[in-house]
Design a protein around this motif. Structure first.
Motif, PDB file in Angstrom:
ATOM      1  N   PRO A 122       0.833  -1.212   0.000  1.00 16.02           N
ATOM      2  CA  PRO A 122       0.000   0.000   0.000  1.00 16.02           C
ATOM      3  C   PRO A 122       0.865   1.259   0.000  1.00 16.02           C
ATOM      4  O   PRO A 122       1.932   1.305   0.602  1.00 16.02           O
ATOM      5  N   LEU A 123       0.365   2.282  -0.675  1.00 18.92           N
ATOM      6  CA  LEU A 123       1.038   3.579  -0.670  1.00 18.92           C
ATOM      7  C   LEU A 123       0.701   4.324   0.608  1.00 18.92           C
ATOM      8  O   LEU A 123      -0.425   4.236   1.100  1.00 18.92           O
ATOM      9  N   PRO A 124       1.641   5.096   1.127  1.00 18.66           N
ATOM     10  CA  PRO A 124       1.312   5.941   2.292  1.00 18.66           C
ATOM     11  C   PRO A 124       0.310   7.017   1.887  1.00 18.66           C
ATOM     12  O   PRO A 124       0.301   7.483   0.742  1.00 18.66           O
ATOM     13  N   GLU A 125      -0.538   7.403   2.818  1.00 19.13           N
ATOM     14  CA  GLU A 125      -1.550   8.422   2.526  1.00 19.13           C
ATOM     15  C   GLU A 125      -0.922   9.760   2.161  1.00 19.13           C
ATOM     16  O   GLU A 125      -1.550  10.598   1.524  1.00 19.13           O
ATOM     17  N   THR A 126       0.328   9.965   2.582  1.00 18.24           N
ATOM     18  CA  THR A 126       1.012  11.235   2.297  1.00 18.24           C
ATOM     19  C   THR A 126       1.919  11.136   1.070  1.00 18.24           C
ATOM     20  O   THR A 126       2.791  11.983   0.881  1.00 18.24           O
ATOM     21  N   HIS A 127       1.733  10.101   0.231  1.00 13.58           N
ATOM     22  CA  HIS A 127       2.576   9.933  -0.962  1.00 13.58           C
ATOM     23  C   HIS A 127       2.512  11.186  -1.832  1.00 13.58           C
ATOM     24  O   HIS A 127       1.440  11.724  -2.119  1.00 13.58           O
ATOM     25  N   ARG A 128       3.682  11.656  -2.236  1.00 12.70           N
ATOM     26  CA  ARG A 128       3.772  12.851  -3.071  1.00 12.70           C
ATOM     27  C   ARG A 128       4.238  12.482  -4.477  1.00 12.70           C
ATOM     28  O   ARG A 128       5.060  11.579  -4.652  1.00 12.70           O
ATOM     29  N   ALA A 129       3.714  13.194  -5.478  1.00 14.59           N
ATOM     30  CA  ALA A 129       4.130  12.970  -6.864  1.00 14.59           C
ATOM     31  C   ALA A 129       3.881  14.236  -7.669  1.00 14.59           C
ATOM     32  O   ALA A 129       2.907  14.962  -7.432  1.00 14.59           O
ATOM     33  N   GLY A 130       4.770  14.511  -8.619  1.00  8.71           N
ATOM     34  CA  GLY A 130       4.594  15.696  -9.444  1.00  8.71           C
ATOM     35  C   GLY A 130       5.642  15.790 -10.531  1.00  8.71           C
ATOM     36  O   GLY A 130       6.584  15.001 -10.602  1.00  8.71           O
ATOM     37  N   PHE A 131       5.451  16.795 -11.389  1.00  7.69           N
ATOM     38  CA  PHE A 131       6.293  17.022 -12.553  1.00  7.69           C
ATOM     39  C   PHE A 131       7.205  18.222 -12.306  1.00  7.69           C
ATOM     40  O   PHE A 131       6.728  19.305 -11.941  1.00  7.69           O
ATOM     41  N   VAL A 132       8.503  18.015 -12.487  1.00  9.24           N
ATOM     42  CA  VAL A 132       9.499  19.062 -12.264  1.00  9.24           C
ATOM     43  C   VAL A 132      10.240  19.300 -13.575  1.00  9.24           C
ATOM     44  O   VAL A 132      10.912  18.400 -14.097  1.00  9.24           O
ATOM     45  N   SER A 133      10.114  20.499 -14.133  1.00  6.53           N
ATOM     46  CA  SER A 133      10.737  20.824 -15.413  1.00  6.53           C
ATOM     47  C   SER A 133      12.041  21.587 -15.203  1.00  6.53           C
ATOM     48  O   SER A 133      12.089  22.553 -14.435  1.00  6.53           O
ATOM     49  N   ILE A 134      13.088  21.122 -15.874  1.00  9.88           N
ATOM     50  CA  ILE A 134      14.417  21.720 -15.760  1.00  9.88           C
ATOM     51  C   ILE A 134      14.646  22.599 -16.982  1.00  9.88           C
ATOM     52  O   ILE A 134      14.679  22.118 -18.119  1.00  9.88           O
ATOM     53  N   VAL A 135      14.802  23.901 -16.746  1.00 10.75           N
ATOM     54  CA  VAL A 135      14.838  24.896 -17.819  1.00 10.75           C
ATOM     55  C   VAL A 135      16.065  25.779 -17.648  1.00 10.75           C
ATOM     56  O   VAL A 135      16.515  26.032 -16.532  1.00 10.75           O
ATOM     57  N   GLY A 136      16.602  26.268 -18.769  1.00  9.43           N
ATOM     58  CA  GLY A 136      17.731  27.195 -18.700  1.00  9.43           C
ATOM     59  C   GLY A 136      18.426  27.316 -20.028  1.00  9.43           C
ATOM     60  O   GLY A 136      18.018  26.716 -21.033  1.00  9.43           O
ATOM     61  N   SER A 137      19.489  28.083 -20.058  1.00  9.37           N
ATOM     62  CA  SER A 137      20.273  28.305 -21.273  1.00  9.37           C
ATOM     63  C   SER A 137      21.062  27.051 -21.649  1.00  9.37           C
ATOM     64  O   SER A 137      21.194  26.129 -20.834  1.00  9.37           O
ATOM     65  N   PRO A 138      21.610  27.005 -22.868  1.00  7.82           N
ATOM     66  CA  PRO A 138      22.493  25.890 -23.218  1.00  7.82           C
ATOM     67  C   PRO A 138      23.739  25.862 -22.342  1.00  7.82           C
ATOM     68  O   PRO A 138      24.244  26.901 -21.911  1.00  7.82           O
ATOM     69  N   ASN A 139      24.198  24.662 -22.035  1.00  7.20           N
ATOM     70  CA  ASN A 139      25.510  24.464 -21.414  1.00  7.20           C
ATOM     71  C   ASN A 139      25.632  24.966 -19.972  1.00  7.20           C
ATOM     72  O   ASN A 139      26.723  25.287 -19.515  1.00  7.20           O
ATOM     73  N   VAL A 140      24.501  25.033 -19.258  1.00 10.99           N
ATOM     74  CA  VAL A 140      24.570  25.438 -17.851  1.00 10.99           C
ATOM     75  C   VAL A 140      24.511  24.236 -16.906  1.00 10.99           C
ATOM     76  O   VAL A 140      24.581  24.405 -15.689  1.00 10.99           O
TER      77      VAL A 140
END
Length: 387
Positions: A43-61
């Protein structure tokens, strides 16, 4: 909410993605348990967290290096050359209490041709689809070059973490300067991670940056100047000073991310590492070696397409076509007596062996596909534009 994210993954991605379930269908996932091929898992814990994290920025950073470190897997290819990443690549980090779906995105440029337009479309979709944005800059960058993309980040109405990467360079520079003074010599400027820093595909002028931020662009290698500028540009952003190369402060970033994610069941199966199929990564590792081996415009004019990918218990047979834009580039990629393409093949096989855990029989051929970066139909075939 889950259905919306599954559809966004399929539609916003620059290529047709392999999905853990048919787009638009309800997954058999609840907060009580996960059903996987008929087996009821813990079973999953009731406080299970999930989400989408987008990594953005200039080239070569260091976006790809950062995602790889957060995942603990070398999923995104990373080289010293700017704009190595061309697709949006999801990497899925799992623990019993949470799931983070990272999106590594192409470096933000002002489009010069249709390939760039497709790449920037992937960035925009990642921003729209995010629960949290990781905006990555570094100690060498003089601000940010794209006002419209910066506005999208500000208007996204999600938490933003600003990661100032490559802080290890400051320590190295101080040590070098101290050593040079001790030797009676002048200290020289360092290069990023010991690698040549290539000029980005597009630059904003200092005047443009001053107009956008209301103050001069930040001074390279000056953390106080960098902090001041980003606090002004993204006032709601939480700033972390990190080194993706050394892993410095990365755990703190992960812990902060987990506090920001919503309580939610996982979006993907817990054993899944990415939304991309295996043949996609085969092409990416070949393209990584092309970026490592060739110079000037050649890597940017190459695209790798997997023609055949057959896997058995102990071996993978993979055939790829390397598309170039001109006959002269074909000669360079093949090399004298085919030595260059042979070296790419051998190095790619070693990378693929590490990734797949089995021997790979790799065959490469080189084909001229003129002006593929500007041809809409070809870019649709290669997965950069939607049909």
């Amino acid at each position: 909410h889950i259905e919306t994210r599954a559809a966004a993954s399929a539609l916003c991605g620059p290529a047709r993605l392999s999905s853990p379930r048919p787009p638009g269908s309800k997954p058999a996932i609840t907060m009580a348990a996960i059903e996987d091929d008929g087996a009821i898992l813990e079973p999953l814990p009731e406080t299970h967290r999930a989400g989408f994290v987008s990594i953005v920025g200039s080239p070569n950073v260091g976006k790809s290096t950062m995602m790889n470190h957060l995942l603990g897997e070398n999923l995104s290819i990373a080289t010293a050359k700017a704009s190595t990443t061309r697709h949006r690549i999801m990497g899925i980090a799992n623990a019993p209490e949470w799931q983070i779906v990272f999106s590594d995105t192409p470096g933000v440029v002002k489009p010069k041709y249709k390939l760039h337009e497709g790449m920037m479309g992937a960035v925009r979709c990642a921003i729209e689809d995010s629960d949290v944005i990781l905006f990555i800059t570094d100690v060498l960058e003089a601000g940010f070059r794209d006002d419209q993309m910066l506005k999208r980040v500000r208007d996204a109405e999600v938490p933003v973490l600003v990661l100032v990467n490559k802080v290890d360079l400051i320590g190295r520079k101080k040590k070098q300067a101290k050593a040079s003074r001790g030797q009676g010599a002048n200290g020289g400027a360092d290069t990023a991670n010991g690698c040549e820093m290539l000029e980005p595909l597009a630059e904003a002028s200092a005047g443009d940056l001053e107009d956008e931020a209301g103050l001069p662009p930040p001074e390279a290698m000056n953390l106080e100047s960098i902090r001041t500028w980003w606090r002004h540009v993204l006032p709601n952003g939480h700033i972390f000073e990190v080194s993706a190369l050394e892993g410095r402060n990365v755990d703190a970033v992960r812990e902060h991310l987990l506090d920001l994610l919503p309580v939610h069941p996982p979006f993907f199966d817990k054993g899944q590492l990415s939304d991309r199929p295996e043949r996609f990564f085969a092409a990416e590792f070949v393209r990584e070696q092309i970026f490592e081996q060739y110079q000037d415009e050649v890597p940017y004019c190459c695209e790798v397409v997997v023609e055949s990918f057959k896997e058995s218990d102990n071996k993978i047979r993979c055939e790829c076509t390397v598309h170039v834009m001109r006959d002269s580039q074909k000669g360079i990629v093949i090399g004298k007596k085919a030595q260059s393409i042979k070296a790419v093949t051998e190095r790619s096989q070693r990378s693929l062996y590490k990734f797949f855990g089995k021997r790979v029989d790799l065959r490469l051929q080189v084909k001229v596909t003129k002006n593929w970066r500007t041809d809409k139909a070809t870019l649709q075939e290669f997965g950069y534009l939607r049909k």
